[in-house]
Scaffold this motif. Structure first.
Motif, PDB file in Angstrom:
ATOM      1  N   ILE A 602       0.862  -1.203   0.000  1.00 16.40           N
ATOM      2  CA  ILE A 602       0.000   0.000   0.000  1.00 16.40           C
ATOM      3  C   ILE A 602       0.893   1.247   0.000  1.00 16.40           C
ATOM      4  CG2 ILE A 602      -1.726   1.294   1.343  1.00 16.40           C
ATOM      5  CD1 ILE A 602      -2.722  -1.398   2.404  1.00 16.40           C
ATOM      6  N   ALA A 603       0.523   2.194  -0.874  1.00 15.64           N
ATOM      7  CA  ALA A 603       1.349   3.410  -0.995  1.00 15.64           C
ATOM      8  C   ALA A 603       1.225   4.283   0.247  1.00 15.64           C
ATOM      9  CB  ALA A 603       0.898   4.203  -2.218  1.00 15.64           C
ATOM     10  N   TYR A 604       2.336   4.905   0.628  1.00 16.32           N
ATOM     11  CA  TYR A 604       2.332   5.839   1.758  1.00 16.32           C
ATOM     12  C   TYR A 604       3.522   6.770   1.619  1.00 16.32           C
ATOM     13  CZ  TYR A 604       6.060   2.978   3.809  1.00 16.32           C
ATOM     14  OH  TYR A 604       7.232   2.318   4.023  1.00 16.32           O
ATOM     15  N   ASN A 605       3.646   7.694   2.552  1.00 13.30           N
ATOM     16  CA  ASN A 605       4.782   8.621   2.489  1.00 13.30           C
ATOM     17  C   ASN A 605       5.899   8.138   3.407  1.00 13.30           C
ATOM     18  OD1 ASN A 605       6.596  10.672   2.509  1.00 13.30           O
ATOM     19  ND2 ASN A 605       5.213  12.237   3.352  1.00 13.30           N
ATOM     20  N   PRO A 606       6.946   7.517   2.832  1.00 18.60           N
ATOM     21  CA  PRO A 606       8.016   6.981   3.688  1.00 18.60           C
ATOM     22  C   PRO A 606       8.874   8.093   4.295  1.00 18.60           C
ATOM     23  CG  PRO A 606       8.561   6.682   1.367  1.00 18.60           C
ATOM     24  CD  PRO A 606       7.217   7.320   1.400  1.00 18.60           C
ATOM     25  N   LYS A 607       8.711   9.301   3.755  1.00 19.79           N
ATOM     26  CA  LYS A 607       9.545  10.403   4.264  1.00 19.79           C
ATOM     27  C   LYS A 607       8.796  11.242   5.303  1.00 19.79           C
ATOM     28  CE  LYS A 607      12.540  10.909   0.322  1.00 19.79           C
ATOM     29  NZ  LYS A 607      12.347  11.322  -1.047  1.00 19.79           N
ATOM     30  N   THR A 608       7.689  10.718   5.784  1.00 15.99           N
ATOM     31  CA  THR A 608       6.907  11.477   6.774  1.00 15.99           C
ATOM     32  C   THR A 608       7.807  11.892   7.938  1.00 15.99           C
ATOM     33  OG1 THR A 608       4.999  10.109   6.224  1.00 15.99           O
ATOM     34  CG2 THR A 608       4.857  11.399   8.252  1.00 15.99           C
ATOM     35  N   LYS A 609       7.828  13.189   8.231  1.00 16.45           N
ATOM     36  CA  LYS A 609       8.647  13.659   9.361  1.00 16.45           C
ATOM     37  C   LYS A 609       7.866  13.475  10.653  1.00 16.45           C
ATOM     38  CE  LYS A 609      11.651  16.885   7.036  1.00 16.45           C
ATOM     39  NZ  LYS A 609      11.072  17.296   5.755  1.00 16.45           N
ATOM     40  N   LEU A 610       8.597  13.176  11.719  1.00 16.22           N
ATOM     41  CA  LEU A 610       7.944  12.925  12.998  1.00 16.22           C
ATOM     42  C   LEU A 610       8.367  13.973  14.019  1.00 16.22           C
ATOM     43  CD1 LEU A 610       8.346   9.035  13.206  1.00 16.22           C
ATOM     44  CD2 LEU A 610       6.425  10.354  12.296  1.00 16.22           C
ATOM     45  N   GLY A 611       7.391  14.562  14.681  1.00 16.00           N
ATOM     46  CA  GLY A 611       7.714  15.662  15.586  1.00 16.00           C
ATOM     47  C   GLY A 611       7.078  15.523  16.964  1.00 16.00           C
ATOM     48  N   VAL A 612       7.545  16.390  17.843  1.00 12.13           N
ATOM     49  CA  VAL A 612       7.062  16.390  19.229  1.00 12.13           C
ATOM     50  C   VAL A 612       6.352  17.700  19.494  1.00 12.13           C
ATOM     51  CG1 VAL A 612       7.848  16.497  21.640  1.00 12.13           C
ATOM     52  CG2 VAL A 612       8.962  14.937  20.030  1.00 12.13           C
ATOM     53  N   MET A 613       5.171  17.624  20.095  1.00 10.42           N
ATOM     54  CA  MET A 613       4.547  18.856  20.579  1.00 10.42           C
ATOM     55  C   MET A 613       5.127  19.164  21.945  1.00 10.42           C
ATOM     56  SD  MET A 613       0.603  19.017  19.458  1.00 10.42           S
ATOM     57  CE  MET A 613       0.442  20.743  19.889  1.00 10.42           C
ATOM     58  N   MET A 614       5.656  20.357  22.079  1.00 11.70           N
ATOM     59  CA  MET A 614       6.277  20.750  23.343  1.00 11.70           C
ATOM     60  C   MET A 614       5.195  21.388  24.209  1.00 11.70           C
ATOM     61  SD  MET A 614       9.393  19.755  23.125  1.00 11.70           S
ATOM     62  CE  MET A 614       9.970  20.542  24.607  1.00 11.70           C
ATOM     63  N   GLU A 615       4.674  20.576  25.146  1.00 13.19           N
ATOM     64  CA  GLU A 615       3.537  21.041  25.943  1.00 13.19           C
ATOM     65  C   GLU A 615       3.717  20.819  27.437  1.00 13.19           C
ATOM     66  OE1 GLU A 615      -0.285  20.617  23.318  1.00 13.19           O
ATOM     67  OE2 GLU A 615       0.542  18.618  23.591  1.00 13.19           O
ATOM     68  N   LEU A 616       4.798  20.118  27.798  1.00 12.70           N
ATOM     69  CA  LEU A 616       4.958  19.756  29.208  1.00 12.70           C
ATOM     70  C   LEU A 616       6.305  20.236  29.742  1.00 12.70           C
ATOM     71  CD1 LEU A 616       3.641  16.076  29.177  1.00 12.70           C
ATOM     72  CD2 LEU A 616       2.433  18.135  29.866  1.00 12.70           C
ATOM     73  N   PRO A 617       6.333  20.609  31.027  1.00 14.12           N
ATOM     74  CA  PRO A 617       7.612  21.026  31.616  1.00 14.12           C
ATOM     75  C   PRO A 617       8.662  19.924  31.515  1.00 14.12           C
ATOM     76  CG  PRO A 617       5.791  21.382  33.167  1.00 14.12           C
ATOM     77  CD  PRO A 617       5.218  20.725  31.963  1.00 14.12           C
ATOM     78  N   SER A 618       8.229  18.673  31.652  1.00 15.31           N
ATOM     79  CA  SER A 618       9.205  17.580  31.587  1.00 15.31           C
ATOM     80  C   SER A 618       9.841  17.518  30.202  1.00 15.31           C
ATOM     81  CB  SER A 618       8.540  16.244  31.923  1.00 15.31           C
ATOM     82  OG  SER A 618       7.452  16.032  31.050  1.00 15.31           O
ATOM     83  N   ALA A 619       9.065  17.807  29.171  1.00 19.93           N
ATOM     84  CA  ALA A 619       9.618  17.788  27.807  1.00 19.93           C
ATOM     85  C   ALA A 619      10.623  18.922  27.640  1.00 19.93           C
ATOM     86  CB  ALA A 619       8.484  17.912  26.786  1.00 19.93           C
ATOM     87  N   VAL A 620      10.338  20.055  28.264  1.00 20.19           N
ATOM     88  CA  VAL A 620      11.277  21.183  28.159  1.00 20.19           C
ATOM     89  C   VAL A 620      12.619  20.795  28.789  1.00 20.19           C
ATOM     90  CG1 VAL A 620      11.705  23.593  28.796  1.00 20.19           C
ATOM     91  CG2 VAL A 620       9.387  22.876  28.166  1.00 20.19           C
ATOM     92  N   GLU A 621      12.540  20.085  29.907  1.00 20.70           N
ATOM     93  CA  GLU A 621      13.785  19.690  30.588  1.00 20.70           C
ATOM     94  C   GLU A 621      14.650  18.770  29.728  1.00 20.70           C
ATOM     95  OE1 GLU A 621      15.251  20.711  33.363  1.00 20.70           O
ATOM     96  OE2 GLU A 621      13.669  22.191  33.521  1.00 20.70           O
ATOM     97  N   VAL A 622      13.997  17.973  28.871  1.00 22.61           N
ATOM     98  CA  VAL A 622      14.801  17.059  28.040  1.00 22.61           C
ATOM     99  C   VAL A 622      14.757  17.463  26.557  1.00 22.61           C
ATOM    100  CG1 VAL A 622      14.660  15.080  29.605  1.00 22.61           C
ATOM    101  CG2 VAL A 622      12.863  15.405  27.889  1.00 22.61           C
ATOM    102  N   VAL A 623      14.583  18.775  26.342  1.00 18.68           N
ATOM    103  CA  VAL A 623      14.367  19.223  24.965  1.00 18.68           C
ATOM    104  C   VAL A 623      15.581  18.932  24.069  1.00 18.68           C
ATOM    105  CG1 VAL A 623      15.051  21.647  25.367  1.00 18.68           C
ATOM    106  CG2 VAL A 623      13.487  21.091  23.508  1.00 18.68           C
ATOM    107  N   ASP A 624      16.767  18.961  24.628  1.00 25.23           N
ATOM    108  CA  ASP A 624      17.937  18.678  23.787  1.00 25.23           C
ATOM    109  C   ASP A 624      17.884  17.270  23.237  1.00 25.23           C
ATOM    110  OD1 ASP A 624      19.850  20.678  23.222  1.00 25.23           O
ATOM    111  OD2 ASP A 624      19.947  20.988  25.401  1.00 25.23           O
ATOM    112  N   GLU A 625      17.547  16.346  24.143  1.00 31.32           N
ATOM    113  CA  GLU A 625      17.468  14.937  23.703  1.00 31.32           C
ATOM    114  C   GLU A 625      16.309  14.749  22.730  1.00 31.32           C
ATOM    115  OE1 GLU A 625      17.947  16.030  26.726  1.00 31.32           O
ATOM    116  OE2 GLU A 625      19.618  14.957  27.636  1.00 31.32           O
ATOM    117  N   LEU A 626      15.192  15.440  22.992  1.00 29.24           N
ATOM    118  CA  LEU A 626      14.056  15.323  22.069  1.00 29.24           C
ATOM    119  C   LEU A 626      14.443  15.880  20.695  1.00 29.24           C
ATOM    120  CD1 LEU A 626      11.069  16.288  24.401  1.00 29.24           C
ATOM    121  CD2 LEU A 626      11.353  14.110  23.202  1.00 29.24           C
ATOM    122  N   ALA A 627      15.127  17.020  20.718  1.00 27.14           N
ATOM    123  CA  ALA A 627      15.523  17.643  19.443  1.00 27.14           C
ATOM    124  C   ALA A 627      16.508  16.753  18.695  1.00 27.14           C
ATOM    125  CB  ALA A 627      16.133  19.017  19.700  1.00 27.14           C
TER     126      ALA A 627
END
Ligand code: PEP
Ligand code: MG
Length: 760
Positions: A602-627
């Motif tokens: 089945i056809a799909y987009n293999p180049k789909t980019k995957l991202g994080v919504m930055m909405e939580l303080p915990s995510a901000v603390e590990v933003v370097d690793e998330l990035a």
């Protein structure tokens, strides 16, 4: 020094953005005089506002005179050069003011040294609004070209000043009335109720309380009419079924993604013999027909509202609405009366599906008394229906049928408004239209210094795509995928989802589309999914947590996204990510989906980019690793503020604490953007903050260049970006990042609005 009249006159965008930057009259006027004085290199620029009742001009803003003179210096019509210009409806330019017989000197306001004087009336047609005055120390400083320039500016300003003035007067009145009222009940007597805006706009109409007992039997039979028979009732059932069918079809055209069987409960109940059959029986055995309908409707309401299943409890409004329709059809009332045209609904609680139904039935506005869920606010905004939240007591005190005017921008409700209020709002509506005019949009958004900024749209319903294209957005920065899930009775299948997502991709014609995976929970659970009530739903099974816990549902959605993205530029982002582990778990499932789609051919987009919504303080603390792991980050400021400050975004009691300019939020945003730069990935912002004119210089200053907003705000954001110099924005951001106190940031923002902005 070279005067920059052409810039001044031509740069309408700047003037309009001044209005957007601060709707407070004082602030706006002060910005205008500062800007005009700067462009014309005049020593003084002042604005006087005319009071028709007292035939008097009052100094309202000045650059160059003593600020203490504001509000104090007054001129009668015809008095002084300015008064004459306004009386005679023409500019007056005087080379040496001290020798003019009209000149009126005010001691002690630093006016002594200025000889050249140019006063231009600000007019709307022949209506006097005020005067724009410039003064300069050098005699004969102003030329005929300056007169032309100032005339053009006065014309631009007339509407803007008048509307801002009207708006602040309306608000001052509302504030005064609200402040004078100790108990909510008494508000009625003052004709104004103050609530909180959930979806902006204005609406006029009669109050209609959805859960009121009166409205269930609002239509009464004519005592002189012949008795209603079972056959009449059966005809009414048929008419009602036809009307509902028509509504359903109309919705399917207008709102294909969320319309699926939205009126299905109505039709099911109508086809239920126990419902219609029992009403017919009652009529047959002598009960008056309207009474028979009311009796059976009430029985159903009783049963439904006691059900343990939320899905059934949600049908209470449907059965009541059905009762109203049947009654009206039985009494042969015009079919138009079966809808909510000309009515503002007051409801204790509303579901997103109710909002959709009522919008199909032409409701003018909503007043809700149990707090507004974020999804209700979002869906009302998408449908363009104003919504205001007020307290239960306030709602209870509005009589049904009361004429109302809602200013949902400010959350003010006027009861039985007079002509003056209507007039003010007519003007405001046209000013609003002017500021949100799509025809002003340019394809590219550049800062004043030529840097490119991208404006994307937030899409909630597929119907948002049309305005998005009209506003020339560069793609979709956030597609909130939950609405098709929320309004149904069951999870949509992969295929059903694919059809919706594909439409989205196709209609964006090659532009980037960012899908957000399901964000339910918090203040909205799917009633068909779980009966479990959580003590703290915002901290519970919400968003990515729900998806990771329900892998089947998640997989179906991801496959539908991937498939819809075939041959397109698509991205997927995950909401409420709290750790790198969350992101990796979600990414693993995406990879599994790709493997299975490959295996199935089945056809799909293999180049789909995957991202994080930055909405939580915990995510901000590990933003370097998330990035480091993610392809992009998107700042969900609505939730970021809520979770960082521990302030429920739907709770009116703490709404004053919900502060985008809190130093912690500013620093978090800066950290996120810096991490994105370090790891060379895209960072965008998609919460409401991204269209906040006050905060835009900060956002640009920390380096944000991608803004995802409700398309209607695109012209404003574009104008503000056009007027921003990035070096200045950086300076502003650096100053703001230095503050540790909220009060310091507030003082800075206020000062900036009032301060000199004279350009070199
Ligand atoms: C946000 O939290 O800023 C956001 C865009 O998501 P939502 O408003 O849908 O929670
Ligand atoms: Mg969010």
């Amino acid at each position: 020094m070279k005067k920059r009249n052409v810039d001044l006159v031509c740069d309408i965008a700047e003037l309009i953005s001044l209005a957007e930057g601060g709707r407070d009259r004082r602030e706006l006027l002060q910005k205008v005089v500062t800007s005009v004085a700067g462009h014309m290199h005049a020593d003084v620029c002042s604005i006087y506002i005319y009071d028709e009742e007292h035939k008097e001009l009052t100094l309202r803003a000045t650059q160059g005179l003593d600020l203490m003179a504001i509000g104090e210096v007054k001129l009668k019509l015809g008095e002084g050069i300015t008064g004459r210009a306004v009386r005679e409806l023409r500019p007056i330019c005087v080379g040496t003011a001290s020798q003019s017989s009209s000149y009126k000197f005010f001691p002690g306001i630093h006016e002594e040294d200025y000889e050249a004087f140019l006063a231009v009336p600000i007019l709307r047609g022949l209506r006097r609004i005020g005067a724009l005055v410039v003064q300069a120390g050098e005699a004969n400083y102003f030329t005929p070209n300056d007169v032309k320039a100032l005339r053009a500016i006065a014309a631009q300003l007339a509407t803007m000043i008048e509307n801002v003035q009207l708006l602040s007067e309306a608000r001052e009145e509302a504030a005064a009335a609200a402040a004078a009222v100790p108990a909510p009940k008494k508000v009625i007597a003052d004709s104004i109720i103050r609530g909180r805006s959930a979806s902006t706009g204005t609406a006029r109409g009669k109050a209609f309380t959805l859960d009121s007992a009166e409205n269930e039997t609002c239509a009464l039979p004519d005592p002189d009419a012949p008795p209603i028979t079972v056959e009449d009732f059966e005809r009414a059932v048929e008419n009602t079924a036809d009307q509902i069918d028509k509504l359903q079809r109309q919705m399917s055209e207008d709102l294909a993604d969320v319309a699926v069987l939205i009126f299905s409960a109505h039709l099911l109940i109508l086809e239920d013999q126990q419902f219609t059959g029992r009403i017919a029986n009652l009529i047959h055995t002598g009960t008056e027909a309207v009474q028979a309908i009311a009796t059976v409707v009430n029985e159903y309401v009783e049963i439904f509202s006691k059900s343990k299943m939320p899905l059934i409890r949600e049908k209470v409004l449907d059965v009541k609405d059905l009762g109203n329709r049947l009654t009206r059809n039985l009494l042969n009332e015009e079919s138009d009366e079966c809808d909510y045209r000309g009515q503002i609904i007051i409801a204790h609680e509303l579901l997103p599906s109710d909002i959709l139904k009522l919008s199909a039935e032409n409701v003018e506005g909503f007043i809700v008394s149990s707090g507004v869920t974020s999804h209700n606010a979002i869906i009302s905004r998408s449908l363009g229906i104003p919504m205001v939240a007020i307290s239960r007591d306030q709602a209870d005190s509005i009589p049904d049928g009361e004429e109302m005017l809602m200013d949902a921008e400010q959350g003010i409700i006027y009861l039985h408004p007079g002509c003056e209020v209507y007039d003010k709002y007519r003007e405001l509506e046209s000013a609003w239209k002017m500021l949100h005019d799509a025809s002003d949009m340019k394809e590219q958004t550049l800062t004043k210094c030529g840097e490119q900024v991208n404006i994307y749209a937030n899409i909630n319903l597929l119907s948002d795509l049309k305005p998005a294209r009209e506003f020339k957005v560069e793609g979709v920065g956030l597609y909130r995928s939950e609405f098709p899930f929320i309004v149904r009775n069951d999870f949509p299948t992969e295929e059903e989802q694919y059809v919706i997502y594909k439409k989205l991709v196709d209609q964006m014609e090659g532009r980037t589309v960012t899908f957000r995976t399901l964000d339910i929970g918090g203040d909205k659970m799917l009633s068909y999914y779980s009966n479990v009530t959580e003590a703290n739903p915002f901290l519970g099974m919400r968003a990515i947590r729900f998806s990771l816990q329900n892998k089947d549902i998640f997989t179906q959605q991801l496959r539908a996204f991937l498939r819809a993205g075939a041959n397109a530029d698509t991205r997927i982002m995950f909401p409420l990510v709290s750790s790198v582990d969350d992101f990796i778990a979600a990414r693993d499932i995406v990879q599994e989906c790709m493997i299975s789609l490959d295996a199935e051919g089945i056809a799909y987009n293999p180049k789909t980019k995957l991202g994080v919504m930055m909405e939580l303080p915990s995510a901000v603390e590990v933003v370097d690793e998330l990035a480091h792991e993610a392809d992009f980050l998107s700042i969900g400021s609505n939730d970021l503020i809520q979770y960082m400050l521990a302030v429920d975004r739907t709770n009116e009691m703490v709404s004053k604490l919900y502060l985008a300019h809190h130093p912690a939020i500013l620093r978090a945003i800066n950290r996120i953007v810096s991490a994105g730069m370090t790891h060379n990935i895209d960072v965008s912002i998609c919460g409401d903050l991204s269209a906040d004119p006050r905060m835009l210089p900060f956002l640009l200053g920390v380096g944000l260049k991608k803004f995802s907003i409700d398309s209607v705000n695109a012209p404003t954001v574009q104008r503000l970006v056009n007027a921003t110099n990035l070096a200045e924005a950086e300076e502003i951001a650096n100053c703001m990042l230095d503050f540790g106190r909220i009060s310091e940031v507030e003082a800075f923002l206020l000062d900036r609005n009032l301060a000199k902005e004279v350009e070199a």
